[in-house]
Scaffold this motif. Sequence first.
Motif, PDB file in Angstrom:
ATOM      1  N   SER A 224       2.605   5.313  -3.554  1.00  0.00           N
ATOM      2  CA  SER A 224       1.151   5.162  -3.567  1.00  0.00           C
ATOM      3  C   SER A 224       0.582   5.195  -2.154  1.00  0.00           C
ATOM      4  CB  SER A 224       0.762   3.844  -4.241  1.00  0.00           C
ATOM      5  OG  SER A 224       1.211   3.822  -5.570  1.00  0.00           O
ATOM      6  N   VAL A 225       1.210   4.448  -1.249  1.00  0.00           N
ATOM      7  CA  VAL A 225       0.747   4.443   0.135  1.00  0.00           C
ATOM      8  C   VAL A 225       0.913   5.821   0.758  1.00  0.00           C
ATOM      9  CG1 VAL A 225       1.220   3.504   2.439  1.00  0.00           C
ATOM     10  CG2 VAL A 225       1.109   1.975   0.478  1.00  0.00           C
TER      11      VAL A 225
ATOM     12  N   THR B 233       5.525   2.487  -2.203  1.00  0.00           N
ATOM     13  CA  THR B 233       5.709   3.458  -1.126  1.00  0.00           C
ATOM     14  C   THR B 233       5.094   4.807  -1.497  1.00  0.00           C
ATOM     15  OG1 THR B 233       7.764   2.350  -0.522  1.00  0.00           O
ATOM     16  CG2 THR B 233       7.425   4.549   0.363  1.00  0.00           C
TER      17      THR B 233
END
Length: 93
Positions: A17-18, A15
């Motif tokens: 990273s996104v 999460t």
Amino acid sequence: MFWYGRDPSGWGWFTMSVGMILFWTVLIVFAVLLFRTVSRSADGGAGTGNAQPGPTPEQLLAERFARGEIDEEEYCRRLTVLRPGGGAGSGKF
């Protein structure tokens, strides 16, 4: 920071990273749109500023005459009206 074993699990890292990728994408898109808006304003109007103008009315009339859509008499009459000081104000209408 993550005391007592409450570290982010695999989904937490995913999460984050996104979220970081989305953040930078939005930031870059905003910067590009802002740059394009500012550079367009500096050019003095909409468009790219290097667009070629369309053919003049006299050129369009000449093309119609060349294709045979109008005869010589009509071509001369319309050309007289198109030129400055032509038949527009002469009271022929």
